[in-house]
Structure formats: structure tokens, C-alpha cells
Design a protein around this motif. Structure first.
Motif, PDB file in Angstrom:
ATOM      1  N   LEU A 209       0.838  -1.187   0.000  1.00 25.08           N
ATOM      2  CA  LEU A 209       0.000   0.000   0.000  1.00 25.08           C
ATOM      3  C   LEU A 209       0.878   1.244   0.000  1.00 25.08           C
ATOM      4  CD1 LEU A 209      -1.436  -2.288   2.091  1.00 25.08           C
ATOM      5  CD2 LEU A 209      -3.299  -0.671   1.770  1.00 25.08           C
ATOM      6  N   ILE A 210       0.595   2.157  -0.936  1.00 25.79           N
ATOM      7  CA  ILE A 210       1.385   3.379  -1.112  1.00 25.79           C
ATOM      8  C   ILE A 210       0.493   4.573  -0.777  1.00 25.79           C
ATOM      9  CG2 ILE A 210       2.821   4.704  -2.700  1.00 25.79           C
ATOM     10  CD1 ILE A 210       3.041   2.134  -4.389  1.00 25.79           C
ATOM     11  N   VAL A 211       0.854   5.326   0.247  1.00 29.71           N
ATOM     12  CA  VAL A 211       0.072   6.487   0.661  1.00 29.71           C
ATOM     13  C   VAL A 211       0.799   7.757   0.231  1.00 29.71           C
ATOM     14  CG1 VAL A 211      -0.825   5.184   2.616  1.00 29.71           C
ATOM     15  CG2 VAL A 211       1.155   6.667   2.930  1.00 29.71           C
ATOM     16  N   LYS A 212       0.100   8.862   0.288  1.00 24.51           N
ATOM     17  CA  LYS A 212       0.667  10.139  -0.120  1.00 24.51           C
ATOM     18  C   LYS A 212       1.491  10.729   1.008  1.00 24.51           C
ATOM     19  CE  LYS A 212      -0.635  14.602  -2.121  1.00 24.51           C
ATOM     20  NZ  LYS A 212      -1.759  15.446  -2.589  1.00 24.51           N
TER      21      LYS A 212
ATOM     22  N   ILE B 129     -14.902   7.080   8.040  1.00 26.96           N
ATOM     23  CA  ILE B 129     -13.871   6.434   7.219  1.00 26.96           C
ATOM     24  C   ILE B 129     -12.726   7.428   7.097  1.00 26.96           C
ATOM     25  CG2 ILE B 129     -13.300   5.370   5.021  1.00 26.96           C
ATOM     26  CD1 ILE B 129     -15.319   3.791   6.603  1.00 26.96           C
ATOM     27  N   ASN B 130     -11.633   7.157   7.774  1.00 27.02           N
ATOM     28  CA  ASN B 130     -10.465   8.030   7.731  1.00 27.02           C
ATOM     29  C   ASN B 130      -9.209   7.168   7.687  1.00 27.02           C
ATOM     30  OD1 ASN B 130     -10.260   7.079  10.383  1.00 27.02           O
ATOM     31  ND2 ASN B 130     -11.249   8.906  11.225  1.00 27.02           N
ATOM     32  N   LYS B 131      -8.062   7.774   7.863  1.00 27.11           N
ATOM     33  CA  LYS B 131      -6.805   7.027   7.779  1.00 27.11           C
ATOM     34  C   LYS B 131      -6.725   5.928   8.829  1.00 27.11           C
ATOM     35  CE  LYS B 131      -4.036  10.774   5.771  1.00 27.11           C
ATOM     36  NZ  LYS B 131      -2.835  11.632   5.933  1.00 27.11           N
ATOM     37  N   TRP B 132      -7.280   6.180  10.010  1.00 27.06           N
ATOM     38  CA  TRP B 132      -7.164   5.195  11.078  1.00 27.06           C
ATOM     39  C   TRP B 132      -8.059   3.983  10.844  1.00 27.06           C
ATOM     40  CZ3 TRP B 132      -3.623   4.439  14.556  1.00 27.06           C
ATOM     41  CH2 TRP B 132      -3.880   3.567  15.629  1.00 27.06           C
ATOM     42  N   THR B 133      -9.254   4.202  10.302  1.00 26.67           N
ATOM     43  CA  THR B 133     -10.201   3.093  10.098  1.00 26.67           C
ATOM     44  C   THR B 133     -10.049   2.439   8.721  1.00 26.67           C
ATOM     45  OG1 THR B 133     -11.870   4.661   9.334  1.00 26.67           O
ATOM     46  CG2 THR B 133     -11.876   4.082  11.679  1.00 26.67           C
ATOM     47  N   PHE B 134      -9.345   3.075   7.801  1.00 33.70           N
ATOM     48  CA  PHE B 134      -9.223   2.522   6.458  1.00 33.70           C
ATOM     49  C   PHE B 134      -8.584   1.131   6.439  1.00 33.70           C
ATOM     50  CE2 PHE B 134      -6.379   1.803   2.837  1.00 33.70           C
ATOM     51  CZ  PHE B 134      -7.304   1.695   1.806  1.00 33.70           C
ATOM     52  N   PRO B 135      -7.483   0.868   7.149  1.00 38.43           N
ATOM     53  CA  PRO B 135      -6.878  -0.466   7.073  1.00 38.43           C
ATOM     54  C   PRO B 135      -7.842  -1.588   7.443  1.00 38.43           C
ATOM     55  CG  PRO B 135      -5.345   1.061   8.086  1.00 38.43           C
ATOM     56  CD  PRO B 135      -6.648   1.786   7.956  1.00 38.43           C
ATOM     57  N   LYS B 136      -8.722  -1.346   8.405  1.00 39.71           N
ATOM     58  CA  LYS B 136      -9.675  -2.392   8.793  1.00 39.71           C
ATOM     59  C   LYS B 136     -10.686  -2.628   7.674  1.00 39.71           C
ATOM     60  CE  LYS B 136     -12.752  -3.751  12.556  1.00 39.71           C
ATOM     61  NZ  LYS B 136     -13.326  -3.353  13.880  1.00 39.71           N
ATOM     62  N   MET B 137     -11.191  -1.551   7.079  1.00 40.61           N
ATOM     63  CA  MET B 137     -12.139  -1.693   5.971  1.00 40.61           C
ATOM     64  C   MET B 137     -11.462  -2.393   4.779  1.00 40.61           C
ATOM     65  SD  MET B 137     -14.805  -0.267   7.293  1.00 40.61           S
ATOM     66  CE  MET B 137     -14.189  -0.872   8.858  1.00 40.61           C
ATOM     67  N   PHE B 138     -10.228  -2.006   4.505  1.00 41.17           N
ATOM     68  CA  PHE B 138      -9.489  -2.608   3.409  1.00 41.17           C
ATOM     69  C   PHE B 138      -9.259  -4.100   3.657  1.00 41.17           C
ATOM     70  CE2 PHE B 138      -5.249  -3.979   1.986  1.00 41.17           C
ATOM     71  CZ  PHE B 138      -5.437  -3.940   0.614  1.00 41.17           C
ATOM     72  N   SER B 139      -8.948  -4.469   4.883  1.00 37.10           N
ATOM     73  CA  SER B 139      -8.685  -5.870   5.204  1.00 37.10           C
ATOM     74  C   SER B 139      -9.932  -6.733   4.994  1.00 37.10           C
ATOM     75  CB  SER B 139      -8.192  -5.990   6.646  1.00 37.10           C
ATOM     76  OG  SER B 139      -7.901  -7.335   6.962  1.00 37.10           O
TER      77      SER B 139
ATOM     78  N   ASN C  13      -3.677   2.922  10.956  1.00 38.14           N
ATOM     79  CA  ASN C  13      -3.626   1.786  11.882  1.00 38.14           C
ATOM     80  C   ASN C  13      -3.196   0.552  11.101  1.00 38.14           C
ATOM     81  OD1 ASN C  13      -3.888   0.083  14.056  1.00 38.14           O
ATOM     82  ND2 ASN C  13      -6.137   0.100  14.062  1.00 38.14           N
ATOM     83  N   THR C  14      -1.908   0.496  10.750  1.00 36.41           N
ATOM     84  CA  THR C  14      -1.403  -0.566   9.868  1.00 36.41           C
ATOM     85  C   THR C  14      -1.528  -1.954  10.473  1.00 36.41           C
ATOM     86  OG1 THR C  14       0.825  -0.188  10.741  1.00 36.41           O
ATOM     87  CG2 THR C  14       0.203   1.011   8.747  1.00 36.41           C
ATOM     88  N   ALA C  15      -1.710  -2.049  11.786  1.00 36.57           N
ATOM     89  CA  ALA C  15      -1.855  -3.364  12.420  1.00 36.57           C
ATOM     90  C   ALA C  15      -3.141  -4.059  11.996  1.00 36.57           C
ATOM     91  CB  ALA C  15      -1.816  -3.205  13.941  1.00 36.57           C
ATOM     92  N   GLU C  16      -4.136  -3.297  11.524  1.00 37.13           N
ATOM     93  CA  GLU C  16      -5.411  -3.877  11.107  1.00 37.13           C
ATOM     94  C   GLU C  16      -5.397  -4.333   9.654  1.00 37.13           C
ATOM     95  OE1 GLU C  16      -8.019  -4.529  12.825  1.00 37.13           O
ATOM     96  OE2 GLU C  16      -7.633  -3.508  14.725  1.00 37.13           O
ATOM     97  N   SER C  17      -4.338  -4.070   8.935  1.00 38.94           N
ATOM     98  CA  SER C  17      -4.272  -4.447   7.518  1.00 38.94           C
ATOM     99  C   SER C  17      -3.970  -5.940   7.396  1.00 38.94           C
ATOM    100  CB  SER C  17      -3.193  -3.626   6.813  1.00 38.94           C
ATOM    101  OG  SER C  17      -1.932  -3.840   7.421  1.00 38.94           O
ATOM    102  N   PRO C  18      -4.097  -6.533   6.190  1.00 40.90           N
ATOM    103  CA  PRO C  18      -3.784  -7.957   6.004  1.00 40.90           C
ATOM    104  C   PRO C  18      -2.369  -8.294   6.469  1.00 40.90           C
ATOM    105  CG  PRO C  18      -4.916  -7.116   4.088  1.00 40.90           C
ATOM    106  CD  PRO C  18      -4.635  -5.938   4.969  1.00 40.90           C
ATOM    107  N   GLN C  19      -2.192  -9.524   6.877  1.00 42.86           N
ATOM    108  CA  GLN C  19      -0.917  -9.961   7.436  1.00 42.86           C
ATOM    109  C   GLN C  19       0.221  -9.791   6.418  1.00 42.86           C
ATOM    110  OE1 GLN C  19      -0.984 -14.021   8.712  1.00 42.86           O
ATOM    111  NE2 GLN C  19       0.929 -13.878   9.869  1.00 42.86           N
TER     112      GLN C  19
END
Length: 602
Positions: free
Chosen positions: A229-232, A352-362, A243-249
Motif C-alpha cells: 500500500l502506497i500512501v501520499k 472512514i479516515n486514515k485510522w479506520t481505512f486499514p480495517k475496511m481494506f482488510s 492503523n497498519t496493524a489492522e491491515s492484512p498480514q
């Protein structure tokens, strides 16, 4: 004031043709009278009488006869649907306008002011249920031109050779595909249940429209690698809000000034993601598009060292040749929209913001990146199992509008045919007279199904401008319609003429009567008019536009890890390095000269 009487629509009884046929046979054979047959088979007496006396055919439909005959409507439908398949579809308003041009040109007075109404369109849909209004999907002109049979056939031929040479016919786990997709924090709300007739139904979304690039990689067995994942951002601090800990392993998070994939990040993904998860077995095949970040010299040299073969797809064909685009990213986008909509509907304070996005993406990643979707993509693209016929023929239709005929080098004499006459010889050849009724004697036609007078043919000799009104299309009234490939020459030997006709080299378009006057069939004339009016974009002649600048873009697939491509990349890198060194030397020389001038002035 007298009250106006409301118009009522006449309702016709629908009769089964088979039942009507039985009733007619019963009356004609004398088994039943007209009245008793009408009662037994439940049909109107007058309707049965018309069929028995053959005033009306058995399969005739009730109501007024259409203005345009069934054959003409079928030809119109054929042209319109074929144009839509090629990307030149017309709207309902355009159809009515072009039908009006056809009626006005041929003096058909069945419509008011020669213009069909929306009721004619509704009747046309009922008479031809195979047509309907459809919302077309977006297709760029470059994609329409590039996805053609020639390009795809060459790609599959080379792909087959590569798979056989690497012995990957039974090793789908070693055939990979990677691609990027973008995802905004602001999602598209899904359909919700609301009150019928509501003018507007709102759906909450996030306040941030930041874009995030996602790099995915899957193989033909249905397995997937962790995403990158590439962010600006310009520094590592740009990742602190997620919250990168919520993203896929094992997901890899990085940053870029524009949140895009570039050459450095492409090499980073290949080292940290692909080589770390592709397994120890070699060789392996990686199929991807021709983006610049996939063709860096460092990445290709590393791939060659690791015995990883990289195949770049033909440009602008990924919508049909790339598995991730075919069956993975679509379900992923829908899953992301669904997950975000459900999350926001649970509580008004959810955002839906930067903190909650990783969970939604996962959640969306797990729902869409499945073995079924991935295997379906490789199968639909014909990669595994290898199947060049997996691409439907309809995918090549948009490119057919841009095909150009190759020049013929053979002369008529070389092929054993009489040569074309010169301009001087043409003066001695008598022209073919066409019996065209004068305008003063031509009567308006009340129905196209009646006997039609011969109509002027449309000229295809003059190039059509880019923008032209249908009413301004020129007509040719002095000779038979010709095509660019037609030739005029005299043949004195009847046996040789018969031989040319039987071989198909000469086509008979009209026959002469006893007086020697040739008359074109009415169907031929009508077809020419319909083709010219309802398919002007497809049939219009095209002129080549000279490019001011030579394009260095590649128009075919390439094996990026081949020796030729790697050497080419090295030569380009050395040239860039040399240019940069010369630039630095010039800069250094300017600084030295500046110092010398300052010393002299001092």
C-alpha cells in the motif's frame, strides 16, 4: 365550454396462430359453420371470416400496418446493433432522426413531417424484442484500436512458447500476475431501501478523498501475496496516521509524494514482496502490464539472476488480458463499498479516515481476493489453462472500425485479367443508363411495403467530412454504385466472362432487359440508403493523419527479461548517465568561468 372526449386505445384480441389455423381448416373443410367455428375456437367471427376468405393472412397481427416494412426494419436493427457492438451506438433520439432522414429522402409520408414518434420506437421494440436501450461501458479509443485479433494472436503464440520452454504447463503455482489499483478513502454508497418516489436518498461517506495505491499479485492456483500500500507523503511520518496493524498480514506500507507507483517502489516491491513469497522453485513467470515502474533495469537484472521471467502484456489490452482486471479488482471495489456502507450505518459517530481505512481494506481484501475469483481470472484471460479462444470474438469488434485494407501489389495482367481501361478508353465505353423517375412524376409513398420507385444511390466516392449532417450526404444518380475495389473493363470472350463470374472475380449487381437497360434491385438500393444513414461512422472513409513526432511507445508484448530488452535498458541507462555527466561538466565549467570573471573584476 364543451368537454373534450378522452381518447381510448383500441384493445385487440390476441389469437394463437395454431388455433386460428384449426378454425380456418374446420370451416374450409365444411365440418363447422363460420359461427360455430368461431364459438368453438373462441375467436371473433369477423376475424375468422377474413382468414377464410384470404383477405388477411392467418399469421397477420392486429392493428395498423407499420409504415416501414419488416425487411427494412430488420436492416435498420442489424446496422444499429452492429454499430453498437463496434462502439458507435446511437441513442433513441438519433434513431428517430435518422429514420426521419430515410423517410424524407424516399418520400414516405406515413409519419407526420416524415418524423417517427416515440410510439413508433415502442412498436419497434415489440416487433423486434432483441433490441433495447443499454448503458454503454467506457472504452478508450486507444483500447478499442489495440485489442485486435492480430495483436492477441501474436501474444498467445509467444506465451505458449514461453510456457513450454519453461515447462510450466502443469505448474500453475509458478505463473503470476501483478497489477496496481487505486482506492479512495471516500467510497461509493451501496443501494439502500428507501421510500418509493423519494426525490433524493443520501448516503454518508468519509470526508477525506485521499488516494491509496494498492499493488496486488496472484498466481494461477488462486494464491495471493501480501499487498503493498502506497500512501501520499514525503517522509515516513505520513504513515503514522494509519492503523497498519489492522491491515492484512505481512502487508507492506510505504509512501510517495503523489501516492503513485514509481521505479524505486517497483524494485522495492519485487525485493520485499515478490521474491519473499514466490517460493524457491524456479523458473517462474510473472505477467504484468508495461508500466514504467515494471521495467527498471535494476528490477530486470535481479529477475534475470533469480530466473524469474517477466512478460509485459500488449499495451492497452489489460481489460481483457489481465486476470486481476478481469475478475478480482471488480469484486474488490464492490466489497470495499459494501464494507464501508455497513460500517457507517452502524453508528453515527463512525467515520472512514486514515485510522479506520486499514480495517475496511482488510475486510474487503479477504472477501474479494478468493481462489475462485483468481482462478476465474486466469481462465477468462486464457493464461491457465492456455486457451487463445478464451477471449470472445465480440472483444475484437471495436477494433474492426479502424482496420485499413492493405495495398494490392498484383496488377490485373499478372493475375491473368484484362487491364483496367485508361481515361481515354473510358470515353469510348457507353455508360449504363439507370431508369430514374423524375421528381415531377414521382408520387409520395404512403407505405414502404408497396411498390417502390427506384431511388438514387448514395455516393461513396467522395470522402466524408468529420462532422456532417445526414441530410447533406451526397447522392449519385448517374451510374451504378461503385466500390473502391471495382474495376471497369471490356471482355469480348463470353466463355472467359462466364469463367470470371463463376470464380467470383466479377459480381453481377444488375441485369439488363431486352432494351439493354440495367435496373438495380429495390432491396439493393434500400440497403445502400440504410447503410449510409444508420452506419455513417463505420462506413465513412478515413484518412491517415501524419504524426509530427515519432512515438517511442511499444505496440506489442515483450519478454522484459530477455537479453535484447536488458541490453536495451543498459544502453538507455548509460546514455542517461553520459548526458547527466555532460550536464554536470557544463555546470562546473560555468562556475569556474564565473570565478575567473569575479577575480578579474576584483
Amino acid at each position: 365550454m364543451a368537454r373534450k372526449k378522452a381518447k381510448t386505445r383500441v384493445s385487440y384480441q390476441k389469437n394463437d396462430p395454431s388455433v386460428m389455423e384449426q378454425a380456418v381448416k374446420a370451416v374450409q373443410s365444411g365440418a363447422l359453420s363460420l359461427r360455430k367455428a368461431a364459438e368453438k375456437f373462441n375467436v371473433h367471427k369477423s376475424t375468422l371470416h377474413d382468414r377464410v376468405t384470404k383477405r388477411v393472412t392467418i399469421d397477420a397481427k392486429p392493428g395498423r400496418k407499420p409504415v416501414l416494412s419488416n425487411e427494412i426494419e430488420k436492416r435498420i436493427i442489424k446496422n444499429v446493433t452492429e454499430s453498437a457492438e463496434k462502439g458507435f451506438g446511437i441513442s433513441r433520439k438519433q434513431l428517430l432522426h435518422r429514420a426521419a432522414v430515410l423517410c424524407k429522402r424516399n418520400k414516405i409520408t406515413g409519419f407526420k413531417n416524415f418524423t417517427p414518434s416515440k410510439h413508433w420506437w415502442e412498436g419497434l421494440k415489440k416487433r423486434h424484442p432483441e433490441v433495447a436501450l443499454r448503458k454503454p461501458e467506457k472504452l478508450g479509443t486507444v483500447r478499442a484500436r489495440m485489442l485486435n485479433g492480430c495483436v492477441v494472436d501474436k501474444y498467445f503464440a509467444d506465451l505458449s512458447k514461453i510456457v513450454v520452454n519453461l515447462n510450466l504447463q502443469e505448474k500453475p503455482e509458478n505463473i503470476w500476475n501483478c497489477d496496481e489499483t487505486g482506492k479512495q478513502l471516500e467510497h461509493t454508497p451501496v443501494n439502500v431501501i428507501a421510500r418509493r418516489g423519494s426525490k433524493s436518498v443520501v448516503g454518508r461517506t468519509g470526508n477525506d478523498r485521499s488516494n491509496i495505491t494498492i499493488m496486488a499479485c496472484v498466481n494461477a492456483t488462486g494464491d495471493s501475496m501480501p499487498p503493498m500500500l502506497i500512501v501520499k507523503g514525503k517522509t515516513k511520518k505520513s504513515l503514522f496516521g494509519f492503523n497498519t496493524a489492522e491491515s492484512p498480514q505481512n502487508s507492506v506500507w510505504t509512501y510517495n509524494e503523489k501516492a503513485w507507483m514509481n521505479e524505486e517502489l517497483g524494485e522495492q516491491w519485487f525485493r520485499e514482496v515478490f521474491l519473499a513469497h514466490c517460493g524457491p522453485e524456479r523458473p517462474q513467470l510473472l505477467i504484468l502490464d508495461g508500466h514504467g515502474s515494471h521495467e527498471t533495469l535494476g528490477l530486470l537484472e535481479l529477475a534475470a539472476e533469480e530466473n524469474i521471467h517477466i512478460l509485459a502484456l500488449p499495451p492497452h489490452t489489460t481489460h481483457f488480458l489481465q486476470p486481476l482486471d478481469r475478475t478480482v479488482f471488480g469484486p474488490f471495489n464492490k466489497a470495499y463499498n459494501r464494507v464501508c456502507s455497513e460500517f457507517l450505518s452502524e453508528n453515527p459517530s463512525n467515520l472512514i479516515n486514515k485510522w479506520t481505512f486499514p480495517k475496511m481494506f482488510s475486510k474487503a481484501w479477504e472477501a474479494a481476493i478468493t481462489k475462485e475469483n483468481i482462478q476465474s481470472g486466469f481462465r477468462a484471460c486464457g493464461i491457465y489453462p492456455l486457451n487463445p479462444h478464451a477471449i470472445p470474438t465480440s472483444a475484437y469488434l471495436p477494433s474492426s472500425a479502424y482496420e485499413t485494407s492493405m495495398p494490392v501489389a498484383e496488377t490485373p495482367a499478372a493475375l491473368g485479367r484484362p487491364p483496367s481501361p485508361s481515361a481515354a478508353d473510358n470515353e469510348n465505353i457507353p455508360s449504363i443508363n439507370m431508369p430514374i423517375p423524375p421528381e415531377t412524376e414521382s408520387q409520395p409513398m404512403h407505405n414502404a411495403t408497396s411498390t417502390m420507385p427506384l431511388i438514387d444511390s448514395v455516393s461513396h466516392d467522395q470522402p466524408t467530412p468529420n462532422i456532417i449532417s445526414l441530410e447533406q450526404l451526397p447522392l449519385q444518380t448517374t451510374s451504378l454504385p461503385t466500390t473502391p475495389s471495382s474495376q471497369n473493363f471490356e471482355v469480348d470472350d463470353p466463355s472467359y466472362l462466364l469463367q470470371l463470374i463463376n470464380s467470383g472475380e466479377i459480381q453481377v449487381v444488375a441485369t439488363a432487359d431486352n432494351e439493354g437497360v440495367a435496373t438495380l434491385p429495390v432491396d439493393t438500393v434500400w440497403n445502400e440508403h440504410i447503410d449510409a444513414i444508420f452506419s455513417p461512422s463505420v462506413n465513412a472513409p478515413r484518412t491517415a493523419v501524419e504524426s509530427k513526432k515519432k512515438s517511442r511507445a511499444f505496440t506489442s508484448h515483450r519478454l522484459l527479461t530477455s537479453v535484447e530488452v536488458v541490453n536495451e535498458k543498459r544502453a538507455v541507462a548509460e546514455k542517461k548517465k553520459k548526458i547527466e555527466e555532460e550536464k554536470q561538466n557544463r555546470k562546473l565549467k560555468r562556475e569556474q568561468n564565473k570565478l575567473k570573471r569575479e577575480k578579474k573584476t576584483a
